[in-house]
Enzyme design. Structure first.
Site, PDB file in Angstrom:
ATOM      1  N   CYS A  62     -16.628   1.518   0.338  1.00 35.54           N
ATOM      2  CA  CYS A  62     -15.431   0.730   0.639  1.00 35.54           C
ATOM      3  C   CYS A  62     -14.993   0.881   2.092  1.00 35.54           C
ATOM      4  CB  CYS A  62     -14.310   1.116  -0.310  1.00 35.54           C
ATOM      5  SG  CYS A  62     -13.875   2.860  -0.216  1.00 35.54           S
ATOM      6  N   ARG A  87       0.874  -1.189   0.000  1.00 37.42           N
ATOM      7  CA  ARG A  87       0.000   0.000   0.000  1.00 37.42           C
ATOM      8  C   ARG A  87       0.900   1.224   0.000  1.00 37.42           C
ATOM      9  NH1 ARG A  87      -5.490   1.406   3.259  1.00 37.42           N
ATOM     10  NH2 ARG A  87      -6.164  -0.210   1.825  1.00 37.42           N
ATOM     11  N   GLN A 139     -10.139  -4.150  -3.280  1.00 43.93           N
ATOM     12  CA  GLN A 139     -11.443  -3.668  -2.833  1.00 43.93           C
ATOM     13  C   GLN A 139     -12.529  -4.079  -3.819  1.00 43.93           C
ATOM     14  OE1 GLN A 139     -12.396  -1.761   0.003  1.00 43.93           O
ATOM     15  NE2 GLN A 139     -14.391  -2.386  -0.784  1.00 43.93           N
ATOM     16  N   HIS A 159      -7.327   0.514  -6.502  1.00 43.98           N
ATOM     17  CA  HIS A 159      -7.548  -0.317  -5.305  1.00 43.98           C
ATOM     18  C   HIS A 159      -8.228  -1.617  -5.747  1.00 43.98           C
ATOM     19  CE1 HIS A 159      -7.870  -1.440  -1.259  1.00 43.98           C
ATOM     20  NE2 HIS A 159      -8.766  -0.588  -0.805  1.00 43.98           N
ATOM     21  N   ARG A 183     -13.890  -8.772   1.755  1.00 45.20           N
ATOM     22  CA  ARG A 183     -12.457  -8.518   1.563  1.00 45.20           C
ATOM     23  C   ARG A 183     -11.661  -9.773   1.931  1.00 45.20           C
ATOM     24  NH1 ARG A 183     -10.602  -3.304   1.509  1.00 45.20           N
ATOM     25  NH2 ARG A 183      -8.770  -4.364   0.691  1.00 45.20           N
ATOM     26  N   ASP A 186     -17.282   6.720  -1.922  1.00 44.27           N
ATOM     27  CA  ASP A 186     -16.030   6.674  -1.159  1.00 44.27           C
ATOM     28  C   ASP A 186     -15.817   8.091  -0.614  1.00 44.27           C
ATOM     29  OD1 ASP A 186     -13.512   6.031  -0.148  1.00 44.27           O
ATOM     30  OD2 ASP A 186     -12.497   6.136  -2.095  1.00 44.27           O
TER      31      ASP A 186
HETATM   32  N1  NVA Z   1      -9.964   6.571  -1.681  1.00 41.65           N
HETATM   33  C1  NVA Z   1      -9.643   6.168  -0.325  1.00 41.65           C
HETATM   34  C2  NVA Z   1      -9.872   4.708  -0.149  1.00 41.65           C
HETATM   35  C3  NVA Z   1      -9.597   4.190   1.228  1.00 41.65           C
HETATM   36  C4  NVA Z   1      -9.807   2.730   1.351  1.00 41.65           C
HETATM   37  C5  NVA Z   1      -8.208   6.528  -0.029  1.00 41.65           C
HETATM   38  O1  NVA Z   1      -7.343   6.325  -0.887  1.00 41.65           O
HETATM   39  O2  NVA Z   1      -7.940   7.023   1.064  1.00 41.65           O
HETATM   40  N1   CP Z   2     -11.417  -0.158   2.250  1.00 45.29           N
HETATM   41  C1   CP Z   2     -10.159  -0.254   2.698  1.00 45.29           C
HETATM   42  O1   CP Z   2      -9.218  -0.532   1.952  1.00 45.29           O
HETATM   43  O2   CP Z   2     -10.029  -0.054   4.029  1.00 45.29           O
HETATM   44  P1   CP Z   2      -8.653   0.120   4.820  1.00 45.29           P
HETATM   45  O3   CP Z   2      -8.053   1.432   4.383  1.00 45.29           O
HETATM   46  O4   CP Z   2      -9.069   0.128   6.268  1.00 45.29           O
HETATM   47  O5   CP Z   2      -7.757  -1.019   4.489  1.00 45.29           O
END
Ligand code: NVA
Ligand code: CP
Length: 310
Positions: free
Chosen positions: A265, A104, A134, A131, A293, A225
């Site tokens: 998500c 990540r 997800q 992502h 997930r 989101d």
């Molecule tokens: N778009 C959000 C998704 C979090 C799971 C982010 O990147 O923070």
């Molecule tokens: N939806 C998602 O990826 O959640 P986290 O950021 O908690 O992993």
């Protein structure tokens, strides 16, 4: 058969999968959820995370433990990555210890660099661009709700971000019509729109609009989101009035199909991109989505690790 081809492969973008591989993963995820198949492995997964995570970190970890494998939680601050060791060096070293790694980070290019230098499967656990994990869970949830994917309509409201990008690609692969409703200046990247249209061909429609009501009309899935993603926290306040018309609330939901479901998500900001009543209401499938997930990523782990039959 199509899943055997995933052995050893990376998942950097959802577009790395063919339609058959995507549908195969969703079938396997459903069978893992019911316990119909119980593959086992002894491999080690590394989680190399430079951003916060609850769901992705825990669901990947639990999936690996349930398979009989091990997990190393490696965030940038506890490794030399945080002190500037080049990713191309880190990748070649971790490649010698780990069997698979989920990353990540911010730039997709970092993920690609790591994947270039590591031979083990590299999984995108979220970047600023995509992502994909997800969306595997989201498609599993949609399939559970409707018993099909192809021919449905999924509508996304809010920021044309990483989640929107993977959702578009995933819908196109699965033959789902997709509508993305964002403020004009917050549309998905043009190259992702183009890629989605290429994948969709003449099988499904791809609509990019700034009209949330038109996007909701008769849709089977309303999805949202956060309006400011990780790394954009300082923009959150100023974005609220811009994104307010794109909130999923009872009015917007009333325009959708009467059997429509609502997905998010998570994490969510109640009162911003989604109202409390919709989030907790009877059409919300958000908690099933979060559970999935675990199953979807377990399917991905066993496929890329090649332990389907063990
Ligand atoms: N778009 C959000 C998704 C979090 C799971 C982010 O990147 O923070
Ligand atoms: N939806 C998602 O990826 O959640 P986290 O950021 O908690 O992993």
């Amino acid at each position: 058969m199509s899943l055997a081809a995933l052995n050893g492969r990376d998942l950097l973008s959802l577009a790395d999968l063919s339609e058959a591989e995507l549908l195969g993963l969703l079938d396997l995820a459903a069978n893992l959820k019911t316990g119909e198949v119980q593959p086992q492995c002894r491999q080690v997964l590394g989680l190399l995370f430079s951003k916060a995570s609850t769901r992705t970190r825990v669901s990947f970890s639990v999936a690996m433990y349930q398979l009989g494998g091990q997990v190393l939680d490696l965030n940038a601050s506890v490794t030399q990555v945080g002190r500037g060791e080049p990713l191309m060096d880190t990748a070649r070293v971790l490649d010698r210890y780990l069997d698979i790694v989920a990353i990540r980070t911010f730039a997709q290019a970092e993920l690609e660099t790591f994947a270039h230098y590591a031979k083990i499967p590299v999984i995108n656990a979220l970047t600023d661009l995509e992502h994909p994990c997800q969306i595997l869970a989201d498609l599993q949830t949609i399939q559970e709700s409707f018993g099909q994917l192809s021919g449905l309509t999924v509508s996304y409201f809010g920021d044309g971000n990483n989640v929107a990008h993977s959702l578009m690609i995933g819908c196109a692969l699965a033959g789902i019509h997709v509508r993305i409703a964002t403020p004009a200046d917050y549309q998905p990247l043009p190259e992702i729109i183009e890629q989605t249209r290429r994948i969709a061909g003449d099988r499904s429609q791809v609509i990019i609009t700034d009209d949330p009501k038109a996007a909701a009309e008769g849709s089977h899935v309303l999805y949202t989101d956060v309006w400011a993603s990780m790394g954009q926290e300082d923009l959150a306040e100023s974005r609220i009035p811009i994104f307010q018309p794109y909130q999923i609330n009872a009015n917007l939901l009333s325009l959708a199909d009467s059997e429509a479901i609502v997905l998010h998500c998570l994490p969510a900001h109640r009162g911003e991109e989604i109202t409390e009543d919709v989030m907790e209401g009877s059409q919300s499938r958000i908690w099933d989505e979060a559970e999935n997930r675990l199953h979807a990523q377990k399917a991905l782990l066993v496929s890329t690790l090649g332990v389907l039959e063990s």
